[in-house]
Design an enzyme around this catalytic site. Structure first.
Site, PDB file in Angstrom:
ATOM      1  N   CYS A 389      37.292  17.313  56.491  1.00 14.40           N
ATOM      2  CA  CYS A 389      36.995  18.677  56.074  1.00 14.40           C
ATOM      3  C   CYS A 389      37.910  19.675  56.797  1.00 14.40           C
ATOM      4  O   CYS A 389      39.088  19.739  56.486  1.00 14.40           O
ATOM      5  CB  CYS A 389      35.510  18.973  56.268  1.00 14.40           C
ATOM      6  SG  CYS A 389      34.934  20.237  55.137  1.00 14.40           S
ATOM      7  N   HIS A 528      32.924  14.638  53.508  1.00 16.31           N
ATOM      8  CA  HIS A 528      32.375  14.034  54.730  1.00 16.31           C
ATOM      9  C   HIS A 528      32.012  12.560  54.497  1.00 16.31           C
ATOM     10  O   HIS A 528      30.862  12.244  54.215  1.00 16.31           O
ATOM     11  CB  HIS A 528      31.148  14.812  55.188  1.00 16.31           C
ATOM     12  CG  HIS A 528      31.483  16.170  55.695  1.00 16.31           C
ATOM     13  ND1 HIS A 528      31.849  16.400  57.002  1.00 16.31           N
ATOM     14  CD2 HIS A 528      31.559  17.360  55.074  1.00 16.31           C
ATOM     15  CE1 HIS A 528      32.113  17.689  57.165  1.00 16.31           C
ATOM     16  NE2 HIS A 528      31.943  18.292  56.002  1.00 16.31           N
ATOM     17  N   GLU A 530      31.586  10.291  56.557  1.00 12.26           N
ATOM     18  CA  GLU A 530      30.668   9.762  57.579  1.00 12.26           C
ATOM     19  C   GLU A 530      29.219   9.762  57.104  1.00 12.26           C
ATOM     20  O   GLU A 530      28.404   8.977  57.587  1.00 12.26           O
ATOM     21  CB  GLU A 530      30.815  10.561  58.886  1.00 12.26           C
ATOM     22  CG  GLU A 530      30.261  11.989  58.884  1.00 12.26           C
ATOM     23  CD  GLU A 530      31.225  13.045  58.337  1.00 12.26           C
ATOM     24  OE1 GLU A 530      32.179  12.672  57.632  1.00 12.26           O
ATOM     25  OE2 GLU A 530      31.005  14.244  58.622  1.00 12.26           O
TER      26      GLU A 530
END
Ligand code: GLN
Length: 556
Positions: A389, A528, A530
């Protein structure tokens, strides 16, 4: 395992509360219970009820509250939902997290619309009904709904939630809802004893508001002798087998196996009278623990960010790196470095002992010049780089300044903050985009809360690119949370310098991924990744990043 057909059958409910002190690992216990019920073939959904008054966690400081976890359907939630997803693989939804603030705001909105026909609005029944309606959403979709109540019993803000779950269990057929309570057994070193009194008091407090726990989970740093277990059972009106010890673990991922050994899933199924209980298949968690405990070697990853004081601010990144390590059977040692240091000092001496560099997401200008210097170091030295990001935006700004000759390249975000025009915006404020079949528009002046491009959006990856190879696919879907976006106006200039735009939104307007062509592993993503990584299914970007770090470690 997500949505079995339930033919309209209602879920069984486990309400999870905490007592004595906060931070006992209620979220983890809930998530582990979810995993254990799945291991026995049941479908589950986890839900978090938070007593704080913020309407959503999106605007809460990561310093105070830890990271904001974003769901596919674009809700900004508490990091506990991240645990839930990592343990069960069930994608959380907007309707899996609610705060008192949201409940009250719904009630007040209804009142303004006249929905209560001018009646006096009260906590009971109006607020409690709103909570009960929320709890019941989608309860015909799964076998078990696990609802965690944030905070500890006795908190003023929590009372409406405790009252609502009491009523909810009363409204439902007998045996459909159970209560699980987490407490702490403090250890007194001087007398060498575990003390049960705080637990007794906490249960007493619960019972005084009409809630009798069926299962007690007792956190303890020392083994709980049978005698103490029997005493807790007697004083708290719980069966001895339902007093579950919870000791400290080597890794959070040991929780499902540890809670299973301690009898948690059996106690829960017994409380529901589910007999005979289906046999559990623990192979997923045995494999996870095998990968964690039998890792060979170690790679060091530098995370250059702003919120470095509180690790929870990047919780999902830390977990996803661990998963990436598990995919490669290597231990990942992540170190957090404050980006501002690089505004004063050369990053070289700080970064050269690392095998990879990650710049995570973030908001605001502070620390960004330092992040840009970390990017430059990674690019010039061929050190594997993952930009997430803001970390992707930094990579674009670095290339624009140092390769494409765009003087003062920067992000509009920083100029908005200061009200001055200091930068040439290669990253600009996004005001409209396409979501599914419709257009979304935002004004710069919109409220802080909820003005971002949030949730799952797809991206098309360029065939033959590094990132397509990493994913092993060209159509992907990832979660977003951003207001600013790389300007495609600079695409040709940047690609001419080797920074390829290797992933775009399906309409070709929004850059989603960039990568340096002449670098061993340098990828920046606008989303994102993750948030979607699981210990039993590491995210390909993290698996690939750690693999590149491992290769780097063999070079240095
Ligand atoms: N602040 C940047 C934006 O809003 C990046 C956000 C992030 O890193 N999540 O676009």
């Amino acid at each position: 395992m997500e949505f079995a057909d339930h033919g309209g059958l209602m879920a069984r409910y486990v309400f999870i509360t905490g007592g004595v002190v906060s931070s006992l690992g209620k979220g983890l216990a809930s998530a582990a219970l979810g995993a254990l019920l799945q291991a026995r073939g049941f479908s589950v959904r986890l839900r978090k009820l938070d007593p704080y008054l913020n309407v959503d966690p999106g605007t809460m400081s990561p310093f105070e509250h830890g990271e904001v976890f974003v769901t596919d359907d674009g809700a900004e939630t508490d990091l506990d939902l991240g645990h839930y997803e990592r343990f069960t693989g069930v994608s959380a939804r907007k309707t899996d997290s609610v705060s008192s603030g949201r409940i009250y705001s719904n009630v007040l909105e209804k009142e303004r619309k006249g929905a209560y026909l001018g009646k006096t609005i009260q906590v009971i029944p109006h607020v409690t009904n709103e909570i009960k309606d929320f709890i019941a959403i989608g309860d015909d979709e799964v076998d078990f709904m696990l609802c965690e109540i944030g905070g500890t019993v006795g908190d003023i803000e929590g009372l409406p939630f405790f009252e609502a779950i009491r009523q909810f269990a009363q409204d439902r057929p007998r045996g459909q809802c159970i209560f699980m309570h987490l407490t702490l057994l403090p250890y007194l070193a001087a007398s060498g004893e575990l003390k049960t009194k705080p637990t007794q008091h906490s249960v007493k407090e619960l019972r005084s508001i009409g809630l009798q726990p069926d299962v007690l989970v007792c956190r303890s740093e020392h083994p709980i002798p049978d005698k103490e277990r029997a005493k807790i059972a007697l004083f708290c009106n719980v069966r001895p087998e339902a007093v579950i010890p919870a000791y400290d673990l080597r890794s959070i991922y040991e929780a499902p196996l540890a809670y299973h050994r301690a009898g948690l899933d059996q106690a829960v199924l017994d409380a529901f009278n589910i007999s005979p209980a289906p046999r559990p298949d623990m192979s997923r968690w045995e494999d996870v623990m095998d990968r964690l405990t039998n890792a060979e070697g170690e790679v060091r990853v530098a995370i250059v960010g702003k919120y470095v004081q509180l690790e929870d601010a990047y919780k999902s990144i830390a977990e996803a790196l661990t998963h990436g390590g598990m995919a490669n059977r290597v231990k990942v040692k992540a170190e957090w470095i404050d980006a501002e240091i690089f505004e004063r000092e050369d990053p070289g001496p700080h970064l050269e002992s690392f095998h990879a560099i990650l710049v995570p997401g973030g908001f605001g200008e502070r620390g960004t010049e330092g992040k840009i210097r970390a990017v430059q170091f990674a690019r010039e030295k061929g050190v594997p780089y993952l930009g997430i990001c803001l970390g992707m935006q930094m990579a674009v700004i670095e290339a624009a300044r140092n390769l494409a000759g765009v003087a003062n390249a920067g992000s509009e975000e920083f100029d908005h903050e200061t009200g001055k025009k200091r930068f040439t915006p290669v990253v600009y404020h996004l005001k409209e985009w396409v979501q599914g079949n419709h257009r979304v528009e935002r004004k710069v002046t919109d409220d802080k809360g909820g003005t971002m491009r949030l949730g799952a959006y797809s991206a098309a990856l360029k065939e033959g690119s590094k990132v397509a190879d990493v994913y092993g696919a060209i159509d992907i879907e990832e979660r977003h949370r951003h207001r600013y976006e790389v300007d495609i106006k600079y695409r040709a200039a940047l690609e001419g310098c080797g920074l390829l735009f290797s992933g775009m939104s399906p309409d070709g307007r929004l850059p989603e991924i960039v990568e340096h062509r002449d670098h061993p592993w340098f990828i920046g993503v606008q989303f994102h990744p993750e948030l979607k990584s699981k210990p039993f299914a590491p995210h390909p970007l993290f698996a690939g990043f750690v693999k590149a770090a491992l290769e780097q470690s063999r070079l240095v």
